[in-house]
Motif scaffolding. Structure first.
Motif, mmCIF file in Angstrom:
data_model
loop_
_atom_site.group_PDB
_atom_site.id
_atom_site.type_symbol
_atom_site.label_atom_id
_atom_site.label_comp_id
_atom_site.label_asym_id
_atom_site.label_seq_id
_atom_site.Cartn_x
_atom_site.Cartn_y
_atom_site.Cartn_z
ATOM 1 N N ARG A 65 0.865 -1.235 -0.359
ATOM 2 C CA ARG A 65 -0.542 -0.271 0.102
ATOM 3 C C ARG A 65 0.835 1.232 -0.078
ATOM 4 N N ILE A 66 2.196 1.682 0.993
ATOM 5 C CA ILE A 66 2.661 2.158 0.758
ATOM 6 C C ILE A 66 3.693 2.707 -0.515
ATOM 7 N N ILE A 67 4.125 1.421 -1.239
ATOM 8 C CA ILE A 67 4.615 1.831 -2.509
ATOM 9 C C ILE A 67 3.711 2.055 -3.337
ATOM 10 N N THR A 110 2.944 7.332 -8.759
ATOM 11 C CA THR A 110 2.214 8.893 -9.604
ATOM 12 C C THR A 110 3.261 10.020 -9.762
ATOM 13 N N GLY A 111 4.299 9.264 -9.281
ATOM 14 C CA GLY A 111 5.237 11.086 -10.605
ATOM 15 C C GLY A 111 5.483 11.375 -9.350
ATOM 16 N N PHE A 112 6.392 12.315 -9.135
ATOM 17 C CA PHE A 112 6.726 13.186 -8.792
ATOM 18 C C PHE A 112 6.886 14.561 -8.974
ATOM 19 N N PRO A 113 5.887 15.697 -7.738
ATOM 20 C CA PRO A 113 5.787 17.207 -7.965
ATOM 21 C C PRO A 113 7.009 17.180 -7.664
ATOM 22 N N TYR A 114 7.842 16.873 -7.242
ATOM 23 C CA TYR A 114 8.779 18.051 -6.032
ATOM 24 C C TYR A 114 10.042 18.175 -7.074
ATOM 25 N N PRO A 172 16.963 13.379 -2.263
ATOM 26 C CA PRO A 172 17.420 12.167 -2.362
ATOM 27 C C PRO A 172 17.712 11.160 -1.231
ATOM 28 N N GLN A 173 17.143 11.728 -0.710
ATOM 29 C CA GLN A 173 17.396 10.313 0.906
ATOM 30 C C GLN A 173 15.872 10.030 0.535
ATOM 31 N N TYR A 174 14.756 10.403 0.573
ATOM 32 C CA TYR A 174 13.515 9.680 0.285
ATOM 33 C C TYR A 174 13.118 9.150 -1.059
ATOM 34 N N LEU A 175 14.340 8.684 -1.930
ATOM 35 C CA LEU A 175 13.894 8.438 -3.392
ATOM 36 C C LEU A 175 14.817 6.783 -3.096
ATOM 37 N N GLN A 176 16.190 7.350 -1.947
ATOM 38 C CA GLN A 176 16.753 6.160 -2.011
ATOM 39 C C GLN A 176 15.844 5.247 -1.426
ATOM 40 N N SER A 177 15.662 5.606 0.082
ATOM 41 C CA SER A 177 14.508 4.546 1.219
ATOM 42 C C SER A 177 13.505 4.063 0.349
ATOM 43 N N GLN A 236 9.553 0.021 -14.885
ATOM 44 C CA GLN A 236 9.215 1.217 -13.908
ATOM 45 C C GLN A 236 10.224 1.794 -13.035
ATOM 46 N N LEU A 237 10.701 1.574 -12.629
ATOM 47 C CA LEU A 237 12.154 1.731 -11.737
ATOM 48 C C LEU A 237 13.030 2.277 -12.161
ATOM 49 N N LEU A 238 13.620 1.135 -13.689
ATOM 50 C CA LEU A 238 14.733 1.887 -14.493
ATOM 51 C C LEU A 238 14.383 3.191 -15.289
ATOM 52 N N GLU A 239 12.742 2.805 -15.544
ATOM 53 C CA GLU A 239 13.116 4.039 -16.608
ATOM 54 C C GLU A 239 12.906 5.375 -15.918
ATOM 55 N N SER A 240 12.703 5.236 -14.646
ATOM 56 C CA SER A 240 12.815 6.767 -13.856
ATOM 57 C C SER A 240 13.427 7.605 -14.390
#
Length: 1871
Positions: free
Chosen positions: A1410-1412, A1419-1423, A1431-1436, A1465-1469
């Motif tokens: 559910r978290i993921i 949903t995509g990043f508005p940041y 960066p830290q959040y993305l890695q975690s 999906q992750l590799l196309e980020s």
């Protein structure tokens, strides 16, 4: 070591006074048969040992006289003289004990007369001894009379009143004298020792003399003396000015005297209880007790006094069998309660040590009482009682104390607790292992972490008590658990001891219960199988410690286990050969055999190898890739439990083989082990040779052992000689020009061991070998050249070896040569290269000690040499030579100092003076102590001091300036500034950065204006050029001047320190002996004080400190009181200067107070440790007071000084435990310093706190010290929160972590809370994260409760999941919470072996999905990147997402299940952080699959992903991501993805290959390396395909070869060369060893040259990778017969030789020897290198950049490569089956070699006569060139059919080195 003579005992002879001698002469009979004659002969001897024989004849003679029944006057007089003799002897003289022992057998008839004589003589001593310093002799006599000497004891008993009076008088006078002489440490030490002996004699008197039965008679003289003594002991007990041993002994004496004086005896326990409890009733206590022990009868008895009274109580009272009754039992309990109270009060380490011993003594006394105690006492001492609980608490809190002795006491206490409990329950007859107390104690110990050292000792005690079976039942895997922790060095001794206790106990129990031998299988399964598992699969440290500590103990317990271990290891040795980082089964096998042989479990070496291990295995072990395997194999050959075991022929051959390849080890530890093991072998040879000599001489037919029957002793001795000669040949060959530092160090160390083990024989002792017989002029010159290197260790070894050789070796040196050596030494002593002056020092010392100084120097000696005997001749020659050299050096130094006073710049460039001073110090340090030329030495020493002070004055302005390193100096002193100005006008760097400017006088406010500064500085030319030594113009930098100055200061400091240490002092100026006056010593001290307190340059004051320490050590031992008190005066003076805060003070408050802490350290560290350390106490009190908080702004500088000095003192290991009592106050001062508004105070406080933490964390924290609350955890500073979280972990006990985590999680806010602070949340989450990390990493995972505890934590985590979702707006805290979730999944996943039933049961994965699903990854990043924490959040988040994907994959198997997010999906980020983490996770899986099961080991979602990565690789622009993609493609099978290149990236396979080669050519190093690996794999794939495909890439192979070649240069990063090595290894079967070569010969040889280059790389990892290439190359079908080491792991040294062997064999197989030979000869000659250009370039660098280090390969040895290549080419050319070279090619090669010969001749001619010393670098380079040329010429001569001696070589006149050519091997090959 040869056979040594037993050391003779030295016994001082006895003498008698003149009157007694005359008496003996008058009483002696003519026949010499009476007692008087015997004594007369005895006293006339001067040898004490001979006198002992006469003393032993006294009693037999008296027994004969006893038959007459009369005691005539002669005997009476002799007995009187014997009494005088006995009392005149020193206490430690063996004659005294022999005489007492003899007189104990005196016939009863003479006892009365003898007693009267002894009583009379002792009475005389007591009456006539009035001098305070003669008391000790009388006290010693009283002591010896009572020590096993009946006559003496009777005499003392007769004189009891006098003896007591004398002891009282001596104690009073000695203690008073001690008080008067406070500060005189030497005399005080002696007096306190006398005081201690007097107290001990008083105790002995009361214990052993019968006269104390009458002590109840009050007011008698004896009683009065007893009261007086008791009063003094009481005073001593509370006197902290005395040694603690005196106080401790006084405590014993007080209790003993009270016991002797108090009546009735049954009330003694009650009286002592009242004293200990400080509850003495004045109304009922005896008057004498209140009078004598007044200070002990009050309520404020000092803790130390109370402690020693407890010791006296336990030691002096009779506790056996409960003889003191119920009151004694009460006293026992009262004593331990007092000790418990003292335990919480005492902090001083020495008192803590006393307390632990006394507690252990109490438990011993309790055991004695329990044998017949009352039931109430047993109730008070069983395991559940309060006393035992408190004793256990003491054990738990002290079992990891830093003091070893105290830890040992806790073991005794614990063992006695178990014994006490056993005694309390033994009446019940129950099984002790089932006892509740024992069961709970065992379980609690097993639950503890294995890092707790006390756990091991306590478990060992439990095993001894209840046996191992009970513990194995509770923890079956305990052997494996203990072996697991043996990778930690600090735990190894404890773990191995516990294992030994356990397996010994287990063996004895199994044997006692077994009916046949099958018990051994169970024992092996329990103890040996885990050991073998560790030996084959454990980590390196763990293996080493298990082999060193556990294996010997196991074999000693059961030697038969060796065959079991060897059988298993032999089976797996072929499969597990090991590598550079793994020993494999072969390493384990060698380690087991080595240990077995060293401990005597192998009968003989030959039998062991024949039966257990083959010769091939031994040779494999000797050159194994792993260094420890080589060491263990060498140890197997060298070590034996029998020092005289004959060394076999096979052993000698293997040792020679080992030395060939193992001298050049970069590891100092490995070198040390090699040298040590070889020394053991040499000792075996020497000692066994002595046995062989004896056998040879006896010519006995009976042979003592099986070894001796094989051959005649003379044959073995000749083999020894040949072997040692061969070893020395190899070692001297290793000292070739250009040999590396490790090689030289090893060779010289081993040669030194040979010289030491085989000394020049003396007398009739024979030696099998002498090193001097194998040293000729050439080898002597080689040793001399070893003095020229840059490493001082090599110089020391070479010098020591030269000094061990006979002096005849210098005879080859003519007077011209000697003059040249001396002049070279003088010139080197002024070199600008610091290591040259060290060479000069050793050269001069060599000439001094060999008496080889030029005759022209004799003019320096004014007086003729003193006449001396033969024994003193050598010392006298050395002294006069030393004086001559020092005078010569001093004369030059004086002149240079005068020139430096005019121009320091000129001095720095042309004659830096420190070299002269260094040579003077070096000569002084080797000077004999007994000087004869005192009159000539005195003016020299005086001139030395004056010149040293002048030199120091010249350089000190730079060293003491505010910025000695070259920045703008700002000095407040006008005089200092003017001196600096003069220097700074000279000193200008060679660039235009203006490092130096005019010194600026600071304004009142302490600041300066840069504009004013620039205006005040004249326009100085910035290019200062100075004429150097050879008239050349050279630039001078600030660095040159600084080095000149600080090294000069260093050498002056060392010189002054050495002068004080080595030269005798004059007590008065007119004294005929001694060189230094008191005044000179004081001046030296003042010099050190000035420079330590004022120098700013760390190098200067650190080395001044070294010299000052030498001075302070001398002063503290000096008998001159005024000198002895100097350290105290200096210390008080500097403390006062620090306190006063005078603005004019020159003390440096910056640079951590510069030299001030060093100065105080030296003064305190030299204070005698056996004293009371008064100076330390004074200093610490002052410093802690200064470091504390004050309101005075003027105290800032003193506070900074105090904090810096405290830091230095707490770091000083010499102060040891003495400094511990001040830690608390120091910590308080440091923490309070954090609050200061002044940065300097905060900075110094931080440094002090860091030091204190290091000190403190040696002691284990108890549970009561746990603090879960952190001030810092909620700090607004991010870094503070991070540090606080890490700091919390050590404070939480491991078993409390789960509860602590749950408590912290509960404090977090809920999503409904309206008000919360993210800083608080972040700090708490960080603490949870680090605690959870520590918990998961700990050995606590072995506990069965671990999974449940983690599940409980997971449940608590679910309650706060909103912090991981978008409801939490802070990305930083969201990231940390996600990290916690990720860590929990990892921990629980490991426990469930990937099945994850716990996580599924908890619904944990569902929450994670559910978290993921709701995260920005979907949903995509508005940041943007400007958002904090993104960066830290993305890695975690990515890590958690990947974990979720793996979880789904593990559960689904081959079924398709929905994943929360796909890898695509992750590799196309768009975020590289996401792509990088994803690629890393995928790379790990693909790498594992590639090394194991291929694609079958991959989950289905990773199948067929090659095309995806192929697509990614061309569009990826992030360097790290691109690198990972290249690595993944390298892991994948090219057949999967290479055919897809057309569809995916629109490139043909060939075009894709060209693209990867282009990447490998132009990208940065890491990408370049990965591209090279991928390119090589693609090419290898094409080579395995059909001919058409192979032809497709053939045009690109040459470009690939160039890529590989270009990646092998020494200047390239390690990663590039590693990649090249791996590529060569992977492609070796295709391009290096292919029977049908694919590449042309030039390209193939170019690749082989790359292998050879990489094998000589300085980095171990590169060499090891290149070795893999060689191992691959020699293991192919067509090459495995080239050597005997195919399929073996070998090291780089032998791989270089093997590679050339394989290459030469391949050239023959390919029939390419004719075209290939010129290339190989070019390698030999070094073609492609311009000799003249290389020499000019190297010379220019050395001249222009004397202090800059160039890139040097310290491992590669050019001539070793030349040696191996020559050997294999010689073997090839000696065979007839090859086509000769064409005449044109042969002439070309000859012409090239001849031109090089001619050029070398010219270059040698321009060198100076002593070029090996003055131009050592150029000389060495030319010598290497010369040897290469000679090797080439020899081979060319062989090609022409000529012999080597007809070769055109350099003439000796042209080449100074021609006589010392490298001996190149002929035809024998080592491989």
């Amino acid at each position: 070591m040869g056979v040594k003579k037993k050391k003779e005992t030295q016994v001082t002879s006895l003498t008698v006074c003149h009157q007694d001698l005359e008496t003996l002469k008058s009483l002696a009979d003519v026949e010499g048969k009476n007692l008087a004659s015997l004594l007369l002969h005895c006293v006339q001897l001067t040898d004490g040992v001979s006198q002992i024989r006469y003393v032993k004849q006294i009693v037999p003679l008296l027994e004969k006289a006893n038959k007459n029944g009369t005691c005539d006057p002669t005997i009476r007089s002799c007995l009187d003289i014997l009494a005088g003799i006995y009392l005149s002897l020193n206490l430690k003289n063996p004659l005294k004990k022999v005489l007492a022992s003899s007189l104990n057998g005196l016939p009863e008839f003479f006892l009365i007369e003898a007693t009267q004589s002894f009583t009379s003589r002792l009475q005389e001593e007591l009456n006539t001894s009035t001098d305070l310093y003669s008391y000790r002799k009388v006290i010693d006599n009283i002591s010896s009379c009572m020590e096993n000497f009946d006559l003496g004891r009777s005499s003392v008993n007769n004189l009891l009143e006098n003896v007591l009076h004398f002891l009282q008088k001596s104690l009073i006078e000695i203690s008073e004298e001690n008080r008067k002489l406070a500060g005189n440490h030497i005399v005080q030490t002696r007096l306190m020792n006398d005081l201690l002996v007097s107290i001990r004699v008083s105790v002995m008197l009361v214990q052993k003399v019968q006269g104390f039965q009458r002590l109840h008679l009050k007011n008698s003289p004896t009683w009065q003396s007893m009261c007086g003594l008791l009063s003094m002991f009481t005073n001593f007990l509370s006197d902290d000015g005395l040694l603690q041993t005196i106080q401790s002994t006084s405590g014993l004496a007080v209790i003993l005297f009270i016991k002797a004086m108090f009546h009735p005896p049954e009330k003694i326990p009650d009286l002592i209880s009242s004293v200990l409890l400080r509850s003495v009733d004045p109304t009922s206590a005896p008057e004498w007790l209140l009078s004598c022990c007044k200070s002990l009868c009050c309520a404020d008895v000092p803790p130390s006094a109370l402690l020693f009274l407890c010791q006296g109580t336990l030691t002096m009272l009779d506790w056996q069998e409960g003889r003191m009754g119920p009151s004694g039992e009460a006293l026992l309990l009262n004593t331990v309660r007092v000790l418990f109270t003292l335990s919480s009060q005492i902090k001083e380490s020495t008192l803590e040590m006393f307390l632990s011993r006394i507690l252990a003594s109490w438990t011993n006394s309790a055991i004695q009482v329990l044998d017949s105690s009352s039931p109430s006492l047993k109730d008070n001492l069983n395991g559940n009682a309060d006393v035992v609980r408190r004793l256990l608490d003491y054990v738990y809190t002290h079992w990891e104390h830093p003091l070893d002795a105290l830890r040992h006491q806790t073991k005794i206490i614990f063992r006695n607790i178990l014994q006490m409990h056993q005694l309390t329950v033994e009446e019940s007859g129950s099984d002790l292992s089932a006892d509740r107390f024992i069961f709970e104690l065992t379980e609690s110990l097993l639950r503890l972490e294995w890092h707790s050292k006390g756990k091991y000792t306590c478990l060992g005690c439990l095993v001894d008590l209840i046996g191992i079976d009970h513990i194995l039942a509770l923890a079956k895997t305990i052997p494996s658990q203990i072996l697991e922790v043996m990778g930690d060095q600090s735990l190894v001794p404890y773990a191995s001891d516990l294992l030994e206790t356990m397996f010994k106990n287990h063996k004895s129990r199994l044997k006692s219960q077994a009916v046949d031998s099958t018990w051994i299988d169970k024992w092996h399964e329990t103890w040996v199988s885990p050991l073998l598992c560790v030996l084959c699969e454990g980590n390196l440290d763990q293996k080493s410690y298990v082999i060193d500590y556990y294996l010997p103990k196991l074999l000693n317990c059961n030697p038969e286990s060796l065959s079991y271990m060897v059988k298993i290891l032999q089976t797996s040795a072929d499969a597990k050969t090991g590598s550079y980082d793994s020993r494999g089964a072969l390493g384990a096998l060698m380690a087991c055999l080595r240990t077995a042989r060293a401990h005597g479990h192998l009968q003989s070496a030959t039998d062991a190898w024949r039966d257990l291990v083959s010769s091939a295995r031994i040779k494999q072990g000797l050159i194994h890739q792993h260094c420890q395997v080589r060491i263990d194999t060498l140890g197997l050959l060298c070590e034996s439990n029998r020092s005289t075991e004959i060394v076999s022929t096979e052993e000698m051959q293997w040792i020679q083989f080992f030395i060939t390849y193992n001298l050049n080890s970069q590891s100092p530890g490995v070198r040390q082990q090699i040298c040590s093991l070889l020394k053991k072998l040499f000792c075996r040879i020497q000692e066994s040779s002595q046995v062989l000599y004896k056998l040879e001489q006896s010519k006995s037919k009976h042979e003592p052992g099986s070894e001796s029957t094989r051959q005649h002793p003379s044959v073995s001795l000749q083999q020894y000689k040949n072997f040692m000669s061969s070893i020395c040949n190899s070692l001297f060959e290793a000292l070739f020009p250009g040999s590396s530092y490790p090689t030289r160090f090893s060779a010289l160390t081993i040669l030194g061991s040979i010289a030491e083990v085989f000394p020049v024989p003396e007398g009739r002792v024979q030696t099998v070998y002498q090193l001097s017989h194998d040293i000729d002029v050439g080898r002597f010159q080689t040793l001399m050249e070893c003095l020229t290197g840059t490493f001082e260790e090599v110089k020391i070894l070479a010098f020591d070896l030269l000094m061990k050789l006979p002096k005849t070796f210098v005879q080859f040196q003519g007077s011209v040569k000697l003059q040249g050596l001396f002049q070279a030494a003088l010139e080197l002593s002024t070199s600008t290269k610091p290591y040259d002056c060290v060479t000069a020092s050793y050269l001069l010392n060599f000439l001094i000690w060999q008496n080889a100084l030029p005759s022209s120097l004799s003019a320096y000696l004014k007086t003729q040499r003193v006449a001396c005997g033969d024994g003193d001749k050598s010392a006298a020659v050395v002294e006069s030579n030393t004086l001559i050299v020092i005078k010569c050096l001093l004369e030059n130094l004086e002149e240079e100092v005068s020139r430096a006073e005019n121009s320091l710049l000129q001095a720095a460039a042309s004659f830096p003076m420190y070299g002269r001073v260094h040579c003077i110090t070096g000569a002084l340090q080797k000077l004999p102590l007994n000087l004869q030329l005192v009159s000539e030495w005195r003016p020299v020493v005086e001139k030395l001091l004056v010149t040293s002070y002048r030199l120091s004055a010249v350089v000190s302005p730079v060293i003491q300036s505010s910025s000695p390193e070259g920045l703008i100096p700002n000095d407040t002193d006008a005089e200092s500034a003017s001196r600096l100005h003069r220097i700074l006008n000279e000193i200008q760097p060679r660039d235009t950065n203006d490092y130096f400017s005019r010194a600026k006088i600071l304004k009142e406010c302490g600041s300066f204006d840069l504009e004013d500064l620039s205006a005040s500085v004249p326009n100085i030319d910035t290019s200062a050029e100075i004429k150097g030594k050879e008239g050349k113009t050279c630039d001078v930098t600030a660095q040159m001047v600084l080095v000149c100055c600080w090294r000069s200061m260093k050498e002056v400091a060392l010189l002054l320190g050495s002068l004080c240490q080595l030269l005798p002092m004059r007590s008065v100026p007119e004294s005929p002996d001694g060189l230094l006056t008191v005044q000179q010593v004081k001046e030296i001290g003042d010099y050190f004080k000035q420079h330590l307190l004022q120098s700013r340059h760390r190098g200067a004051f650190e080395l001044a400190y070294t010299g000052f320490v030498k001075l302070t050590e001398i002063l503290n031992r000096c008998p001159n009181v005024s000198l002895q008190k100097l350290p105290e005066e200096w210390l008080l003076s500097v403390l006062e200067e620090i306190k006063c805060c005078d603005p004019s003070s020159k003390l440096c408050a910056t640079r951590r107070s510069a030299g001030i802490p060093f100065y105080i350290q030296a003064l305190l560290a030299s204070e005698p440790k056996k004293g009371k350390m008064d100076l330390l106490k004074i200093t610490m009190k002052e410093l802690i007071s200064l470091a504390g908080p004050t309101d005075d702004s003027q105290s800032t500088v003193p506070k900074v000084h105090a904090l810096n000095i405290l830091r230095a003192l707490f770091r000083d290991t010499r102060l040891g435990e003495i400094i511990i009592p001040y830690v608390a106050d120091g910590t308080k001062a440091a923490i309070l310093g954090f609050t200061s508004p002044v940065w300097a105070v905060r900075n110094s406080s931080t440094l002090l706190f860091s030091t204190l933490i290091t000190r403190i964390f040696g002691v284990k924290r108890g549970k009561d010290e746990l603090s879960k609350k952190n001030r810092c955890g909620h700090s607004p500073v991010y870094r503070s929160r991070e540090m606080a979280a890490r700091a919390l972990v050590p404070f939480v006990m491991m078993d409390e972590i789960p509860n602590t985590i749950q408590t912290l999680l509960a404090k977090l806010p809920d999503c409904t809370d309206q008000c919360f602070r993210q800083n608080h949340i972040h700090g708490t989450l960080l603490q949870v994260l680090h605690l959870l990390q520590a918990f998961s990493d700990s050995k606590y995972r072995m506990n069965t409760y671990f999974q449940q505890e983690l599940a409980d934590v997971a449940v608590c985590t679910k309650a706060k999941l909103w912090l991981a979702k978008r409801q939490n707006p802070c990305l930083v805290t969201r990231a940390v919470y996600i990290d916690i979730l990720f860590l929990l999944t990892c921990c629980l996943d490991k426990l469930s072996k990937g099945n994850q039933p716990v996580l599924e049961h908890l619904g944990f994965w569902e929450e994670v999905r559910r978290i993921i699903s709701g995260s920005e990854l979907i949903t995509g990043f508005p940041y943007t990147y400007t958002v904090p924490g993104l960066p830290q959040y993305l890695q975690s988040l990515t890590k958690l997402a990947i974990a979720a994907v793996w979880a789904v994959a593990a559960q689904a198997g081959e079924q398709n299940r929905d994943v929360p997010i796909s890898f695509s999906q992750l590799l196309e980020s768009s975020f590289p952080e996401v792509r990088l983490l994803t690629l890393e996770a995928l790379l790990e899986r693909f790498s594992t699959a590639a090394s194991a099961l291929g694609e079958k080991g991959l989950p289905p979602l990773l199948w067929n992903m090659g095309g995806t990565f192929l697509t990614l690789v061309l569009k990826e622009n992030h360097p790290e991501c691109l690198c990972k993609i290249l690595k993944i493609l390298h892991c994948l099978d090219p057949s999967e993805w290479l055919p897809q290149t057309e569809d995916r990236v629109h490139l043909s396979p060939k075009e894709f290959l060209i693209w990867t080669m282009d990447i490998a050519s132009h990208e940065r190093s890491e990408i370049q390396s990965e591209a090279l690996r991928l390119t090589s794999k693609v090419i290898a794939h094409h080579m395995q395909m059909c001919d058409e495909t192979r032809d497709l890439v053939a045009p690109n192979l040459q470009q690939w070869v160039q890529l590989v070649v270009s990646s092998c240069g020494d200047h390239l990063p390690t990663e590039s060369r590693l990649a090249a090595a791996e590529v060569l290894a992977s492609t070796a079967p295709f391009f290096l060893t292919n029977p049908q070569p694919i590449l042309g010969l030039q390209d193939t040889l170019a690749l082989w040259k790359c292998v050879l280059t990489l094998l000589q790389s300085e980095e171990q990892v590169v060499r090891d990778a290149a070795t893999e290439t060689v191992m691959t190359a020699m293991s192919q079908e067509n090459t495995h017969q080239s050597t005997e080491f195919a399929f073996c792991q070998v090291d780089a040294s032998s791989a270089l030789d093997l590679a050339l062997a394989v290459l030469c064999d391949l050239l023959q197989q390919w029939d390419q020897l004719t075209p290939g030979l010129p290339v190989l000869l070019g390698w030999l000659l070094g073609e492609g290198e311009d000799l003249v250009a290389c020499e000019e370039s190297a010379h220019q660098v050395e001249e222009d950049y004397p202090f800059e280090k160039t890139e040097i390969n310290f491992w590669a040895e050019t001539l070793i490569f030349v040696k191996y290549l020559y050997k294999h080419l010689f073997r090839l050319l000696s065979q007839s089956s090859w086509h000769p070279l064409s005449p044109e090619m042969l002439r070309h090669l000859q012409r090239t070699a001849s031109e090089q010969c001619h050029l070398l001749s010219q270059l040698f001619r321009v060198l100076p006569p002593t070029a090996e010393f003055l131009k050592s670098a150029e000389f060495t380079r030319l010598r290497i060139r010369e040897e290469r040329t000679l090797a080439c010429l020899r081979l060319l001569a062989l090609l022409e059919g000529k012999e080597g001696e007809d070769t055109l070589v350099l003439r000796a006149l042209d080449s100074p080195a021609a006589a010392n050519q490298l001996t190149l091997p002929r035809t024998k090959t080592a491989c």
